[in-house]
Write a protein that holds these residues in place. Structure first.
Motif, PDB file in Angstrom:
ATOM      1  N   MET A   1       1.280  35.564 -20.100  1.00  0.00           N
ATOM      2  CA  MET A   1       0.353  34.202 -20.065  1.00  0.00           C
ATOM      3  C   MET A   1      -0.119  34.105 -18.723  1.00  0.00           C
ATOM      4  O   MET A   1      -1.399  33.748 -18.401  1.00  0.00           O
ATOM      5  CB  MET A   1       1.478  33.005 -20.221  1.00  0.00           C
ATOM      6  N   VAL A   2       0.362  34.333 -17.630  1.00  0.00           N
ATOM      7  CA  VAL A   2       0.012  34.361 -16.251  1.00  0.00           C
ATOM      8  C   VAL A   2      -1.291  35.086 -16.101  1.00  0.00           C
ATOM      9  O   VAL A   2      -2.365  34.813 -15.586  1.00  0.00           O
ATOM     10  CB  VAL A   2       1.112  34.297 -15.043  1.00  0.00           C
ATOM     11  N   PHE A   3      -1.055  36.368 -16.485  1.00  0.00           N
ATOM     12  CA  PHE A   3      -1.936  37.314 -16.289  1.00  0.00           C
ATOM     13  C   PHE A   3      -3.422  37.048 -17.061  1.00  0.00           C
ATOM     14  O   PHE A   3      -4.374  37.061 -16.295  1.00  0.00           O
ATOM     15  CB  PHE A   3      -1.235  38.472 -16.947  1.00  0.00           C
ATOM     16  N   PHE A   4      -3.276  36.739 -18.145  1.00  0.00           N
ATOM     17  CA  PHE A   4      -4.534  36.092 -19.104  1.00  0.00           C
ATOM     18  C   PHE A   4      -4.971  35.011 -18.569  1.00  0.00           C
ATOM     19  O   PHE A   4      -6.387  34.673 -18.470  1.00  0.00           O
ATOM     20  CB  PHE A   4      -4.121  36.119 -20.624  1.00  0.00           C
ATOM     21  N   GLY A   5      -4.227  33.940 -18.031  1.00  0.00           N
ATOM     22  CA  GLY A   5      -4.717  32.817 -17.423  1.00  0.00           C
ATOM     23  C   GLY A   5      -5.462  33.106 -16.060  1.00  0.00           C
ATOM     24  O   GLY A   5      -6.498  32.575 -15.976  1.00  0.00           O
TER      25      GLY A   5
ATOM     26  N   ARG B   1      -5.407  44.098  -9.341  1.00  0.00           N
ATOM     27  CA  ARG B   1      -5.117  42.892  -8.843  1.00  0.00           C
ATOM     28  C   ARG B   1      -4.674  41.978  -9.751  1.00  0.00           C
ATOM     29  O   ARG B   1      -3.661  40.728  -9.607  1.00  0.00           O
ATOM     30  CB  ARG B   1      -6.413  42.266  -8.112  1.00  0.00           C
ATOM     31  N   LEU B   2      -5.001  41.734 -10.913  1.00  0.00           N
ATOM     32  CA  LEU B   2      -4.467  40.778 -11.926  1.00  0.00           C
ATOM     33  C   LEU B   2      -2.909  41.076 -12.184  1.00  0.00           C
ATOM     34  O   LEU B   2      -2.034  40.053 -12.285  1.00  0.00           O
ATOM     35  CB  LEU B   2      -5.104  40.800 -13.290  1.00  0.00           C
ATOM     36  N   THR B   3      -2.674  42.227 -12.394  1.00  0.00           N
ATOM     37  CA  THR B   3      -1.338  42.474 -12.568  1.00  0.00           C
ATOM     38  C   THR B   3      -0.445  42.331 -11.421  1.00  0.00           C
ATOM     39  O   THR B   3       0.709  41.389 -11.507  1.00  0.00           O
ATOM     40  CB  THR B   3      -1.286  43.951 -12.865  1.00  0.00           C
ATOM     41  N   VAL B   4      -0.929  42.613 -10.286  1.00  0.00           N
ATOM     42  CA  VAL B   4      -0.004  42.115  -8.935  1.00  0.00           C
ATOM     43  C   VAL B   4       0.168  40.655  -8.848  1.00  0.00           C
ATOM     44  O   VAL B   4       1.300  40.143  -8.510  1.00  0.00           O
ATOM     45  CB  VAL B   4      -0.558  43.026  -7.716  1.00  0.00           C
ATOM     46  N   ALA B   5      -0.917  39.754  -8.808  1.00  0.00           N
ATOM     47  CA  ALA B   5      -0.852  38.583  -8.984  1.00  0.00           C
ATOM     48  C   ALA B   5      -0.112  37.928  -9.887  1.00  0.00           C
ATOM     49  O   ALA B   5       0.685  36.920  -9.776  1.00  0.00           O
ATOM     50  CB  ALA B   5      -2.418  37.970  -9.023  1.00  0.00           C
ATOM     51  N   ALA B   6      -0.139  38.342 -11.363  1.00  0.00           N
ATOM     52  CA  ALA B   6       0.649  37.812 -12.371  1.00  0.00           C
ATOM     53  C   ALA B   6       2.196  38.109 -12.154  1.00  0.00           C
ATOM     54  O   ALA B   6       3.199  37.179 -11.948  1.00  0.00           O
ATOM     55  CB  ALA B   6       0.455  38.180 -13.517  1.00  0.00           C
ATOM     56  N   LEU B   7       2.466  39.035 -11.449  1.00  0.00           N
ATOM     57  CA  LEU B   7       3.936  39.742 -10.944  1.00  0.00           C
ATOM     58  C   LEU B   7       4.276  38.882  -9.926  1.00  0.00           C
ATOM     59  O   LEU B   7       5.364  38.202  -9.797  1.00  0.00           O
ATOM     60  CB  LEU B   7       4.042  41.204 -10.685  1.00  0.00           C
ATOM     61  N   ALA B   8       3.376  38.499  -8.808  1.00  0.00           N
ATOM     62  CA  ALA B   8       3.592  37.720  -7.595  1.00  0.00           C
ATOM     63  C   ALA B   8       4.204  36.330  -8.136  1.00  0.00           C
ATOM     64  O   ALA B   8       5.024  35.785  -7.526  1.00  0.00           O
ATOM     65  CB  ALA B   8       2.677  37.933  -6.620  1.00  0.00           C
TER      66      ALA B   8
END
Length: 128
Positions: free
Chosen positions: A45-49, A61-68
Motif C-alpha cells: 500500500m505504501v509503494f502504490f500510494g 526508488r519506490l521500492t526503497v522508499a516504501a521499505l524505508a
C-alpha cells in the motif's frame, strides 16, 4: 514512465481493502501466515500510494522508499511515550503506527516491497 494516478489510486485502495479483509477474516488465510499478510500488504500500500504521489519516480526508488517508511514505522514502535501509545489505541492509529516492535515484521515488509515491485514491472509489460 509516468504512471496513471487514477489507476494507481485504485490499486492502492484495492490493497487497503485486501489488507483490511486479511485482518477481519483471518480464517481465509493459512493459520501459519499469522498476521504477516497484513504487513506484506501494508508495504505494498505504501509503494502504490507513493506511486500516486510521485508518478515519475523509478521503480527501485519506490521500492526503497516504501521499505524505508515501513521499517521506520516498525522501529518507531520501540518508542513508547504515553502520547503516541494513546494514538496507537485508536483503530486508525493502530493500523498506521502498529503497536509493538517485532523483528519478523521486517521480513514481511521486505516481501511486500519486492511483490509490489514485481507487480509494477508486470503492469509495465502489460501496458506496453
Amino acid at each position: 514512465m509516468t504512471r496513471n494516478r487514477l489507476w494507481y489510486c485504485g490499486i492502492t485502495l484495492a490493497v487497503i481493502a485486501v489488507g483490511l479483509a486479511s485482518r477481519r477474516f483471518p480464517a481465509m488465510l493459512p493459520a501459519a501466515a499469522g498476521k504477516y499478510p497484513g504487513d506484506v500488504l501494508w508495504t505494498m500500500m505504501v509503494f502504490f500510494g507513493l506511486a500516486v504521489i510521485w508518478p515519475r519516480l523509478g521503480v527501485m526508488r519506490l521500492t526503497v522508499a516504501a521499505l524505508a517508511i515501513s521499517y521506520a514505522v516498525e522501529f518507531s514502535q520501540l518508542y513508547q511515550a504515553p502520547w503516541i501509545n494513546a494514538l496507537r489505541t485508536h483503530p486508525l492509529g493502530h493500523l498506521v503506527l502498529g503497536s509493538t516492535f517485532n523483528w519478523p515484521d521486517l521480513a514481511a515488509y521486505t516481501i511486500g516491497a519486492v511483490l509490489a515491485m514485481l507487480l509494477e514491472l508486470a503492469l509495465r509489460r502489460f501496458a506496453a
